[in-house]
Motif scaffolding. Structure first.
Motif, PDB file in Angstrom:
ATOM      1  N   PRO A 264      78.063  -3.227   3.310  1.00 16.03           N
ATOM      2  CA  PRO A 264      78.323  -4.004   4.814  1.00 16.03           C
ATOM      3  C   PRO A 264      77.939  -5.449   4.489  1.00 16.03           C
ATOM      4  N   ILE A 265      77.191  -5.867   3.655  1.00 19.98           N
ATOM      5  CA  ILE A 265      77.060  -7.256   3.706  1.00 19.98           C
ATOM      6  C   ILE A 265      78.002  -7.913   2.904  1.00 19.98           C
ATOM      7  N   ILE A 266      78.925  -7.421   2.029  1.00 19.20           N
ATOM      8  CA  ILE A 266      80.141  -8.220   1.590  1.00 19.20           C
ATOM      9  C   ILE A 266      81.146  -8.339   2.768  1.00 19.20           C
ATOM     10  N   ILE A 267      81.162  -7.229   3.496  1.00 17.17           N
ATOM     11  CA  ILE A 267      82.359  -7.133   4.661  1.00 17.17           C
ATOM     12  C   ILE A 267      81.834  -8.366   5.501  1.00 17.17           C
ATOM     13  N   GLU A 268      80.490  -8.364   5.765  1.00 13.76           N
ATOM     14  CA  GLU A 268      79.950  -9.631   6.773  1.00 13.76           C
ATOM     15  C   GLU A 268      80.342 -11.193   6.219  1.00 13.76           C
ATOM     16  N   GLY A 269      80.277 -11.071   4.941  1.00 14.21           N
ATOM     17  CA  GLY A 269      80.799 -12.314   4.230  1.00 14.21           C
ATOM     18  C   GLY A 269      81.902 -12.584   4.381  1.00 14.21           C
ATOM     19  N   TYR A 270      82.940 -11.557   4.275  1.00 20.48           N
ATOM     20  CA  TYR A 270      84.400 -11.755   4.540  1.00 20.48           C
ATOM     21  C   TYR A 270      84.614 -12.294   5.789  1.00 20.48           C
ATOM     22  N   GLN A 271      84.088 -11.382   6.769  1.00 18.86           N
ATOM     23  CA  GLN A 271      84.277 -11.964   8.265  1.00 18.86           C
ATOM     24  C   GLN A 271      84.186 -13.206   8.641  1.00 18.86           C
ATOM     25  N   ASN A 272      82.652 -13.606   8.156  1.00 22.99           N
ATOM     26  CA  ASN A 272      82.311 -15.026   8.327  1.00 22.99           C
ATOM     27  C   ASN A 272      83.170 -16.119   7.966  1.00 22.99           C
ATOM     28  N   THR A 273      83.702 -15.743   6.549  1.00 23.26           N
ATOM     29  CA  THR A 273      84.744 -16.605   5.903  1.00 23.26           C
ATOM     30  C   THR A 273      86.045 -16.852   6.603  1.00 23.26           C
ATOM     31  N   LEU A 274      86.453 -15.709   7.162  1.00 30.81           N
ATOM     32  CA  LEU A 274      87.737 -15.707   7.686  1.00 30.81           C
ATOM     33  C   LEU A 274      87.465 -16.470   9.358  1.00 30.81           C
ATOM     34  N   GLN A 275      86.624 -16.158   9.970  1.00 33.35           N
ATOM     35  CA  GLN A 275      86.464 -16.763  11.310  1.00 33.35           C
ATOM     36  C   GLN A 275      86.209 -18.302  11.313  1.00 33.35           C
ATOM     37  N   PHE A 276      85.652 -18.556  10.421  1.00 33.19           N
ATOM     38  CA  PHE A 276      85.104 -20.015  10.113  1.00 33.19           C
ATOM     39  C   PHE A 276      86.445 -20.800   9.705  1.00 33.19           C
ATOM     40  N   THR A 277      87.346 -20.065   8.956  1.00 30.19           N
ATOM     41  CA  THR A 277      88.423 -20.882   8.272  1.00 30.19           C
ATOM     42  C   THR A 277      89.993 -20.597   8.986  1.00 30.19           C
ATOM     43  N   LYS A 278      89.913 -19.699  10.116  1.00 33.33           N
ATOM     44  CA  LYS A 278      91.306 -19.280  10.698  1.00 33.33           C
ATOM     45  C   LYS A 278      91.765 -20.529  11.130  1.00 33.33           C
ATOM     46  N   LYS A 279      93.125 -20.552  11.476  1.00 34.12           N
ATOM     47  CA  LYS A 279      93.663 -21.544  12.271  1.00 34.12           C
ATOM     48  C   LYS A 279      93.680 -21.421  13.510  1.00 34.12           C
ATOM     49  N   GLU A 280      93.684 -22.485  14.406  1.00 31.22           N
ATOM     50  CA  GLU A 280      93.474 -22.519  15.744  1.00 31.22           C
ATOM     51  C   GLU A 280      94.287 -21.482  16.609  1.00 31.22           C
ATOM     52  N   HIS A 281      95.700 -21.383  16.030  1.00 31.65           N
ATOM     53  CA  HIS A 281      96.333 -20.267  16.904  1.00 31.65           C
ATOM     54  C   HIS A 281      96.013 -18.594  16.593  1.00 31.65           C
TER      55      HIS A 281
END
Length: 216
Positions: free
Chosen positions: A6-23
């Protein structure tokens, strides 16, 4: 996202939410084993809301019915039921035999070795796979380059012989792993030593030559 940590998935999620494009809007389901992943895939098909992308770890607890034993099995299943979904493989495995099999059997749009992975590479892989796949990490690209530039061509059974020998499996036990006779194993080993020009006939010399060429 399919991973048993779970901690690895949490890291993936945080990275993608932080770096996703505006749209971009991310709607993420999380599975920690094969059973949960299968349930989510079937639900997405039944509800006619197929996934756009799957993050799949290779090393996972098997399904309760024994039909799925790894993320590799899940990814092959996903190719059938979610043909338009893009697949990113994430794994600690970096052996040439495993990389070759994953590329051959799954042909993932993204292929990341966890020991290579940084948050910036994960973000880059995500965007590249959505817009211009494939995206392979450094270890995978290195294997592909070595395989392409090598003048040695070997089939899957011979690759598996090299892999099993490198894992310490004795020659007398190879037949049971490969579903061929011991004499067939010996013949294939002889051919491999000729291919790699092994003059002393030693298995260790064969393995060293195969490693140097990127086959292990």
């Amino acid at each position: 996202m399919i991973d048993d940590h779970p901690i690895i998935i949490e890291g993936y999620q945080n990275t993608l939410q932080f770096t996703k494009k505006e749209h971009q809007e991310l709607d993420i389901d999380i599975a920690n084993n094969c059973d949960e992943a299968l349930a989510y895939m079937r639900k997405s098909v039944d509800s006619n809301t197929p996934y756009d992308l799957l993050f799949v770890d290779i090393s996972l607890p098997p399904s309760s019915d024994g039909r799925m034993n790894s993320g590799e099995d899940l990814a092959e299943y996903a190719r059938k039921v979610l043909p338009d979904a893009k697949i990113i493989i994430l794994t600690m495995f970096n052996e040439s035999f495993r990389i070759h099999n994953i590329i051959k059997n799954i042909d993932p749009e993204g292929f990341l070795i966890k020991s290579d992975l940084t948050s910036s590479e994960l973000a880059s892989a995500f965007q590249a796979v959505l817009s211009n796949p494939p995206f392979y990490s450094g270890t995978v690209n290195s294997f592909i380059r070595k395989s392409i530039t090598s003048d040695i061509v070997i089939d899957d059974k011979n690759r598996k012989i090299l892999y099993l020998l490198s894992q310490g499996v004795k020659t007398k036990n190879l037949a049971s792993h490969l579903d061929i006779s011991l004499s067939a194993v010996e013949k294939r080993k002889k051919q491999l030593k000729e291919l790699f020009e092994i003059e002393d006939g030693q298995d260790e010399s064969l393995l060293n030559a195969a490693r140097a060429k990127g086959f292990i």
